[in-house]
Design a protein around this motif. Structure first.
Motif, PDB file in Angstrom:
ATOM      1  N   TYR A  13       0.832  -1.198   0.000  1.00 21.78           N
ATOM      2  CA  TYR A  13       0.000   0.000   0.000  1.00 21.78           C
ATOM      3  C   TYR A  13       0.873   1.256   0.000  1.00 21.78           C
ATOM      4  O   TYR A  13       0.634   2.200  -0.752  1.00 21.78           O
ATOM      5  N   VAL A  14       1.913   1.261   0.828  1.00 22.32           N
ATOM      6  CA  VAL A  14       2.822   2.416   0.904  1.00 22.32           C
ATOM      7  C   VAL A  14       3.586   2.577  -0.409  1.00 22.32           C
ATOM      8  O   VAL A  14       3.735   3.689  -0.929  1.00 22.32           O
ATOM      9  N   VAL A  15       4.074   1.489  -0.970  1.00 17.98           N
ATOM     10  CA  VAL A  15       4.803   1.555  -2.244  1.00 17.98           C
ATOM     11  C   VAL A  15       3.888   2.057  -3.354  1.00 17.98           C
ATOM     12  O   VAL A  15       4.298   2.874  -4.188  1.00 17.98           O
ATOM     13  N   PHE A  16       2.648   1.591  -3.359  1.00 20.01           N
ATOM     14  CA  PHE A  16       1.685   2.069  -4.352  1.00 20.01           C
ATOM     15  C   PHE A  16       1.515   3.579  -4.250  1.00 20.01           C
ATOM     16  O   PHE A  16       1.508   4.289  -5.263  1.00 20.01           O
ATOM     17  N   TRP A  17       1.374   4.134  -3.060  1.00 20.63           N
ATOM     18  CA  TRP A  17       1.189   5.573  -2.898  1.00 20.63           C
ATOM     19  C   TRP A  17       2.434   6.355  -3.281  1.00 20.63           C
ATOM     20  O   TRP A  17       2.348   7.457  -3.825  1.00 20.63           O
ATOM     21  N   PHE A  18       3.629   5.811  -3.009  1.00 21.47           N
ATOM     22  CA  PHE A  18       4.851   6.481  -3.439  1.00 21.47           C
ATOM     23  C   PHE A  18       4.917   6.552  -4.966  1.00 21.47           C
ATOM     24  O   PHE A  18       5.274   7.584  -5.534  1.00 21.47           O
ATOM     25  N   PHE A  19       4.576   5.459  -5.639  1.00 20.78           N
ATOM     26  CA  PHE A  19       4.556   5.480  -7.095  1.00 20.78           C
ATOM     27  C   PHE A  19       3.505   6.452  -7.623  1.00 20.78           C
ATOM     28  O   PHE A  19       3.755   7.190  -8.585  1.00 20.78           O
ATOM     29  N   LEU A  21       2.311   9.180  -6.096  1.00 20.95           N
ATOM     30  CA  LEU A  21       2.776  10.552  -5.852  1.00 20.95           C
ATOM     31  C   LEU A  21       3.914  10.926  -6.791  1.00 20.95           C
ATOM     32  O   LEU A  21       3.993  12.064  -7.275  1.00 20.95           O
ATOM     33  N   GLY A  22       4.809   9.998  -7.067  1.00 22.30           N
ATOM     34  CA  GLY A  22       5.897  10.254  -8.017  1.00 22.30           C
ATOM     35  C   GLY A  22       5.369  10.516  -9.413  1.00 22.30           C
ATOM     36  O   GLY A  22       5.845  11.424 -10.114  1.00 22.30           O
ATOM     37  N   PHE A  23       4.386   9.748  -9.834  1.00 26.03           N
ATOM     38  CA  PHE A  23       3.779   9.952 -11.150  1.00 26.03           C
ATOM     39  C   PHE A  23       3.089  11.307 -11.221  1.00 26.03           C
ATOM     40  O   PHE A  23       3.237  12.036 -12.209  1.00 26.03           O
ATOM     41  N   LEU A  24       2.336  11.676 -10.190  1.00 27.02           N
ATOM     42  CA  LEU A  24       1.656  12.964 -10.186  1.00 27.02           C
ATOM     43  C   LEU A  24       2.645  14.131 -10.152  1.00 27.02           C
ATOM     44  O   LEU A  24       2.415  15.168 -10.785  1.00 27.02           O
ATOM     45  N   TRP A  25       3.739  13.965  -9.437  1.00 24.29           N
ATOM     46  CA  TRP A  25       4.776  14.995  -9.381  1.00 24.29           C
ATOM     47  C   TRP A  25       5.405  15.167 -10.766  1.00 24.29           C
ATOM     48  O   TRP A  25       5.593  16.286 -11.248  1.00 24.29           O
ATOM     49  N   PHE A  26       5.728  14.070 -11.416  1.00 24.84           N
ATOM     50  CA  PHE A  26       6.277  14.114 -12.771  1.00 24.84           C
ATOM     51  C   PHE A  26       5.289  14.779 -13.723  1.00 24.84           C
ATOM     52  O   PHE A  26       5.671  15.600 -14.561  1.00 24.84           O
ATOM     53  N   TRP A  27       4.017  14.451 -13.612  1.00 23.76           N
ATOM     54  CA  TRP A  27       2.982  15.019 -14.484  1.00 23.76           C
ATOM     55  C   TRP A  27       2.874  16.527 -14.288  1.00 23.76           C
ATOM     56  O   TRP A  27       2.703  17.281 -15.243  1.00 23.76           O
ATOM     57  N   GLU A  28       2.968  16.989 -13.036  1.00 22.59           N
ATOM     58  CA  GLU A  28       2.892  18.420 -12.752  1.00 22.59           C
ATOM     59  C   GLU A  28       4.103  19.164 -13.317  1.00 22.59           C
ATOM     60  O   GLU A  28       3.963  20.257 -13.880  1.00 22.59           O
ATOM     61  N   ILE A  29       5.295  18.614 -13.193  1.00 21.93           N
ATOM     62  CA  ILE A  29       6.494  19.232 -13.756  1.00 21.93           C
ATOM     63  C   ILE A  29       6.372  19.307 -15.272  1.00 21.93           C
ATOM     64  O   ILE A  29       6.695  20.322 -15.884  1.00 21.93           O
TER      65      ILE A  29
END
Length: 82
Positions: A13-19, A21-29
């Motif tokens: 569950y934690v690994v899923f949320w890290f992935f 959040l990383g995807f959303l951060w990349f998308w925002e950049i």
């Protein structure tokens, strides 16, 4: 059925949320870069040819450019700040 222990569930569950959040951060950049791209049309960088009435984009830092259609000299008007 595959047995799933609570420790493995929470770590997945934690690994899923890290992935996520990383995807959303990349998308925002990526979205921010697209918004501030140099080829975006801004009103203060548009030239208007007085002869053929063609509107075209200016190169950054230039105040005089030639019209691509009729080769007339076009001047970028200065904007007044109110």
């Amino acid at each position: 059925m595959i047995p799933l222990e609570p420790e493995h569930f929470f770590s997945a569950y934690v690994v899923f949320w890290f992935f996520l959040l990383g995807f959303l951060w990349f998308w925002e950049i990526r979205r921010q870069r697209r918004v501030t791209a140099d080829w975006s049309a801004e009103k203060n960088r548009l030239y208007l040819c007085g002869r053929c009435r063609l509107s075209f984009l200016a190169n950054p830092g230039q105040s005089v450019m030639r019209c691509p259609r009729c080769n007339e000299m076009c001047f970028l008007p200065r904007r007044k700040r109110f």
